[in-house]
Design a protein around this motif. Structure first.
Motif, PDB file in Angstrom:
ATOM      1  N   ARG A 209       5.169  -0.282   4.283  1.00 34.06           N
ATOM      2  CA  ARG A 209       3.786  -0.725   4.455  1.00 34.06           C
ATOM      3  C   ARG A 209       2.867   0.088   3.556  1.00 34.06           C
ATOM      4  O   ARG A 209       2.878   1.322   3.605  1.00 34.06           O
ATOM      5  N   GLU A 211       0.106   1.471   3.516  1.00 27.47           N
ATOM      6  CA  GLU A 211      -0.966   1.955   4.388  1.00 27.47           C
ATOM      7  C   GLU A 211      -2.005   2.657   3.533  1.00 27.47           C
ATOM      8  O   GLU A 211      -1.700   3.638   2.863  1.00 27.47           O
ATOM      9  N   HIS A 218       0.978   7.512   9.926  1.00 30.98           N
ATOM     10  CA  HIS A 218       1.389   6.381   9.091  1.00 30.98           C
ATOM     11  C   HIS A 218       2.175   6.844   7.875  1.00 30.98           C
ATOM     12  O   HIS A 218       1.708   7.696   7.122  1.00 30.98           O
TER      13      HIS A 218
HETATM   14 MG    MG Z   1      -0.294  -0.847  11.192  1.00 32.71          MG
END
Ligand code: MG
Ligand code: ATP
Length: 431
Positions: A209, A211, A218
């Motif tokens: 991801r 992020e 994260h």
């Molecule tokens: Mg998320």
């Protein structure tokens, strides 16, 4: 080069026993003709005394010139010594250098966290990191065992994909021979296909991801434990998640007592005793409001809201029935209130936040198309996913659990990076 004993065995052998150890030198101290080495291997550290009379002159000379992290073979006897850490030491008879250490070892007391991450390839030798990795391994092993014992089949899904699972904002694009492809954010869609043959499946593999915001929980690449179950609705899904989490945590804490102690961490397993409380999104908003935090209906709970909400709980708890707007298109609307979905996140208490996200999936063909269109996505991109609803569709549910998130919570790690061998974040892709 066969290893005959590990350092941890030194503390269970009898005094006088002879051992051959292979490991690395953490530290060298010299007192006249006596040299003390701290010898480390994957199981611990033991003091080795090298002195003339027991070892030859050459061994004493070699020992005194060893740099930190040189690798050695030591043959000697176990002796009791109350002054030595652990009450035992090795009286060295023979010393051989396996690999010298050239130059000063860069990992020294006082260096900052950034330096340690820049030199993660070396810092991995620290007992602290080893303890975390052993705990992580036990945790994943427990998950796998739980799934197998409950009739799930482990599957391995592709990482290259062509359409988003969790929304476009965090997709990593890759050039796939001139075509646009992405790294997957979740293997959920492939699992949904697989349950038509296997009914209950699980996967343990990385998700990606992009992020963009900097947070302490994260990563851009994380290990995702995902499962999908045929003929399963939200209530059974919640039971599955609480049983799994409870089993994983209890097993890990039991198996890795020593590592928890080494890290100075205690985890009270009563905290994960099922059942976990279930509250609806609506109730979560009320709790937040009573704490002076107002978010408008339909918004997802952000990091700050999750922190304040979870401070009110001592055990993990589910937040269910999130509004449609806060969740991806595939979440099943609640038939009794279609503004909300049959979704659930598991939040860890005391300020921590989300460790599992999941819910019941839409299994109706027309409804799924409608939701895809409402989100301004193109049904053409989801052709095969829609096919699953065309031929013998079934109610089904699934979830995703972040390995590093769970580890961060049970070990109370300040930053999720510490849960990874080589963390990947927006700021870091080296080493
Ligand atoms: Mg998320
Ligand atoms: P968050 O709101 O915390 O970003 P999410 O709602 O995006 O999480 P899901 O899409 O439900 O998360 O993914 C399932 C699980 O995967 C999460 O509960 C979490 O444990 C883990 N996870 C998701 N994104 C990350 C990430 N960037 N780094 C580490 N773990 C993650």
């Amino acid at each position: 080069m066969l290893k005959s004993a590990y350092v941890e065995e030194v503390f269970t052998l009898r005094a006088g026993d002879r051992v051959e150890l292979l490991g690395w030198v953490r530290n060298v101290r010299q007192h006249g003709k006596l040299v003390f080495l701290d010898l480390r291997d994957s199981t611990g550290v033991v003091q080795v005394t090298v002195k003339t009379g027991v070892a030859d002159e050459e061994a004493v000379k070699t020992a005194s010139t060893l740099g930190r992290e040189a690798s050695v073979k030591v043959v000697g006897r176990v002796v009791e010594d109350r002054r030595a850490p652990g009450g035992r030491e090795i009286l060295c008879e023979r010393l051989e250098v396996v690999g010298r250490a050239y130059g000063e070892y860069p990992i020294k007391p006082g260096v900052g966290p950034r330096f340690l991450y820049d030199n993660r390839h070396l810092y991995l030798r620290s007992p602290k990191v080893s303890a975390i990795m052993k705990i992580r391994s036990a945790m994943v092993e427990a998950a796998r065992r739980w799934f197998i014992e409950h009739g799930f089949t482990e599957i391995h899904c592709p990482t290259f994909i062509t359409a988003a699972v969790e929304g476009g904002a965090t997709l990593f694009e890759v050039n796939y021979f001139g075509r646009k492809a992405y790294l997957t954010q979740s293997v959920q869609f492939y699992q949904e296909a697989a349950i038509y043959g296997l009914e209950k499946v699980f996967s343990i593999q990385p998700s990606f991801r992009a992020e963009k915001s900097k947070t302490r929980r994260h990563l851009t690449e994380f290990w995702h434990i995902e499962a999908e179950m045929a003929f399963t609705e939200l209530p059974e899904l919640l039971e599955t998640v609480e049983q799994l989490i409870s089993y994983m945590v209890v097993e890990t804490v039991e198996k890795r007592k020593r590592e928890f102690t080494e890290l100075g961490r205690r985890f009270n397993v009563e905290v994960v005793e099922p059942p976990f409380e279930r509250i609806k999104y609506e109730e979560a908003l009320n709790i937040l409001e009573s704490k002076g935090v107002t978010i408008s209906w339909g918004e997802d709970l952000g990091a700050d809201e999750e922190r304040i909400l979870t401070e009110q709980f001592d055990k993990p708890f589910f937040v269910t029935h999130y509004p449609k707007e806060a969740k991806a298109f595939y979440h099943m609307p609640d038939p009794s209130n279609p503004r909300v979905t049959l979704s659930a996140d598991l939040l860890a208490p005391k300020g921590y936040g989300e460790i599992v996200g999941g819910g019941q999936r839409i299994h109706d063909y027309k409804l799924l198309i409608q939701r895809i269109e409402e989100e301004n996505l193109n049904p053409q991109d989801y052709r095969w996913y829609l096919d699953l609803r065309k031929y013998g569709t079934i109610p089904h549910s699934g979830f995703g659990l972040g390995v590093e998130r769970l580890l961060q919570w049970i070990l109370n790690l300040r930053n999720i990076r510490s849960a990874c061998l080589f963390p990947r974040t927006r700021q870091r892709i080296y080493p």
